[in-house]
Design an enzyme around this catalytic site. Sequence first.
Site, PDB file in Angstrom:
ATOM      1  N   LYS A 263      -0.918   6.571  54.703  1.00  0.00           N
ATOM      2  CA  LYS A 263      -0.133   5.886  55.738  1.00  0.00           C
ATOM      3  C   LYS A 263       1.172   5.413  55.114  1.00  0.00           C
ATOM      4  CE  LYS A 263      -0.043   1.581  58.487  1.00  0.00           C
ATOM      5  NZ  LYS A 263      -0.823   0.456  59.062  1.00  0.00           N
ATOM      6  N   ASP A 268       6.339  -2.502  59.273  1.00  0.00           N
ATOM      7  CA  ASP A 268       5.501  -2.654  60.472  1.00  0.00           C
ATOM      8  C   ASP A 268       5.823  -3.988  61.147  1.00  0.00           C
ATOM      9  OD1 ASP A 268       3.601  -2.648  62.437  1.00  0.00           O
ATOM     10  OD2 ASP A 268       1.875  -2.885  61.082  1.00  0.00           O
ATOM     11  N   LYS A 275       4.622  -8.774  65.559  1.00  0.00           N
ATOM     12  CA  LYS A 275       3.853  -9.649  64.661  1.00  0.00           C
ATOM     13  C   LYS A 275       4.509 -11.028  64.586  1.00  0.00           C
ATOM     14  CE  LYS A 275       1.861  -6.213  61.527  1.00  0.00           C
ATOM     15  NZ  LYS A 275       0.453  -6.461  61.863  1.00  0.00           N
ATOM     16  N   ASP A 286       3.569  -1.719  54.065  1.00  0.00           N
ATOM     17  CA  ASP A 286       2.684  -0.925  54.911  1.00  0.00           C
ATOM     18  C   ASP A 286       2.775   0.584  54.626  1.00  0.00           C
ATOM     19  OD1 ASP A 286       0.653  -1.198  56.746  1.00  0.00           O
ATOM     20  OD2 ASP A 286       1.950  -0.994  58.508  1.00  0.00           O
ATOM     21  N   ASP A 345       0.913  -2.429  67.778  1.00  0.00           N
ATOM     22  CA  ASP A 345       0.722  -2.828  66.379  1.00  0.00           C
ATOM     23  C   ASP A 345      -0.418  -2.047  65.710  1.00  0.00           C
ATOM     24  OD1 ASP A 345       1.211  -4.168  64.058  1.00  0.00           O
ATOM     25  OD2 ASP A 345       0.297  -6.071  64.679  1.00  0.00           O
ATOM     26  N   GLU A 347      -0.530   0.949  64.866  1.00  0.00           N
ATOM     27  CA  GLU A 347       0.292   2.159  64.730  1.00  0.00           C
ATOM     28  C   GLU A 347      -0.177   3.070  63.601  1.00  0.00           C
ATOM     29  OE1 GLU A 347       0.940  -0.588  63.227  1.00  0.00           O
ATOM     30  OE2 GLU A 347       1.350   0.194  61.230  1.00  0.00           O
ATOM     31  N   ARG A 349      -3.116   4.080  62.630  1.00  0.00           N
ATOM     32  CA  ARG A 349      -4.110   5.084  63.037  1.00  0.00           C
ATOM     33  C   ARG A 349      -3.464   6.222  63.819  1.00  0.00           C
ATOM     34  NH1 ARG A 349      -7.517   0.605  66.105  1.00  0.00           N
ATOM     35  NH2 ARG A 349      -6.660  -0.557  64.363  1.00  0.00           N
TER      36      ARG A 349
END
Length: 497
Positions: A263, A268, A275, A286, A345, A347, A349
Amino acid sequence: MKINVLSKFDSNQDALVLGLFEEDKGNYSSLSKQLAQELAEEDRNKHFTRKFGQKYATRMPYLNYKKVIVLGLGKKKEITLERLRKLLGGAVRYVKGNNFPGLTTNIPALLSKVEGLSAEMIGRATAEGLILANYKFIKYLAKDKQEKNKSLASVSIQWDGTSPAFVKGLKTGRVIAESSNFVKDLVNESASVATSVYMEKQARKVASKHGKVKIKVLGKQELQKLGMGLMLGVNQGSEKPPRLIFLEYSGGGKEKPIALVGKGITFDSGGYNLKPTRYIEDMKTDMAGSAAVLGTIKVAAELGIKKNIIGVMAMCENMVSGHAQRPGDIVRAYNGLTVEIGNTDAEGRLVLADALSYTEKKYHPEVMIDLATLTGACVVALGNFTAAVISRDDELIASLKAVGETSGDRIWPLPFYEEFHDAMDADIADLNNIAVKKYGAGSITAGVFLSKFVNEKTKWAHLDIAGSAYWEYAGPYNAKGATGSGVRALSYYLLDN
Ligand code: BES
Ligand code: MN
Ligand code: ZN
């Protein structure tokens, strides 16, 4: 850091680091007479019991060293490679704090006399403990502060007898630790610098240095042509272009490859499900999964590991703007499934889903392992000391757990019970990217989502490194910040399986 192996202590170093097992109480025959006396005195006073991690620093004018540090090694039957990393890492951090340029120690040699630990593995852990602890992200510090945080220049290890296995281990450990430090640099770097294109440059550098690594990069238009709607949806609110990067390392002849998929969210923000303060600040990290994939490919190339490995870095940025994806949007994945965006959020996956199904289709890997800072729930469940593994394959789980233990880059399984398998089903699309509340277990349901994009026959494991990749405090052999999590465990997996 230069690592010398000598038959004696190096009297040119400023710091002498001695280890003592609890069982060796009173036995100082190998030390100088005065030091032996001083330690015997400590024994009598019971200040220093040699419990693991206990430290005793002194200045002995009769020895040539500016400082002598005595470390408790604990009980022989409790000593592990990880304890060795901690001991040496602690010594490096202490000596660094004193601004000495180096140290000399006998601790690895003491461990070599304990049953069950091979000289080679001791060598690996030695180099790792020393080199990982010697790292700090100093790029943005003023010159005088950089000077204060200067790394140790050299360490001299006293080793008895012949040392080829130990030296071989040191070499392997050095490559793994230096690559981990390279990964830490990428993860600690500002998100305004470490963009998808920057990560592509880093990957190209690794590829151009090693003949056995080929690189292929897909940009926005190619992703559009391929129909990677999940990855593109995530990147939609960003000014910066996405990148899907493939590093093809060939060291295993005609064998099927092992695919490592990371990933790579360079920042993020959460998207429209923004967030809040205290959750957003560290989200430059991230992309730690993709950085660890690059670091592992670097290790494979430098050690010439005899396997074929595909490193996949799924790079994009999760931002808000007039173009950004909305909650409630429905997007189509590369494999054809439709996904309702329950939460912008969740994201990671989405990006991984397209990367996994494409990688599986294109490369037919024997084993596929993804690494992702995927869920806050993983940090709640396991904290910082371990990554989570979720897989349908018990054998793969067992091997990953085992290399987690030996490498100290720990991996612990979460269950993948069938009761979870419909957690991501949606009403008006094939899937939702968040689970219905009743399931709880946010890390497992995220794994369930990913599993819908991997063929059941493929040996696949998902590693959630949300807690292990970045620490808000210093560890025993790690400065505060990025840890390089994944590099050690995967390198051990590739070397020892
Ligand atoms: N990148 C985060 C997960 C994360 C959290 C990593 C803390 C490191 C530290 C991920 O994209 C995320 O936001 N996950 C959500 C999922 C939720 C919306 C279902 C989470 O964990 O809150
Ligand atoms: Mn997120
Ligand atoms: Zn994320």
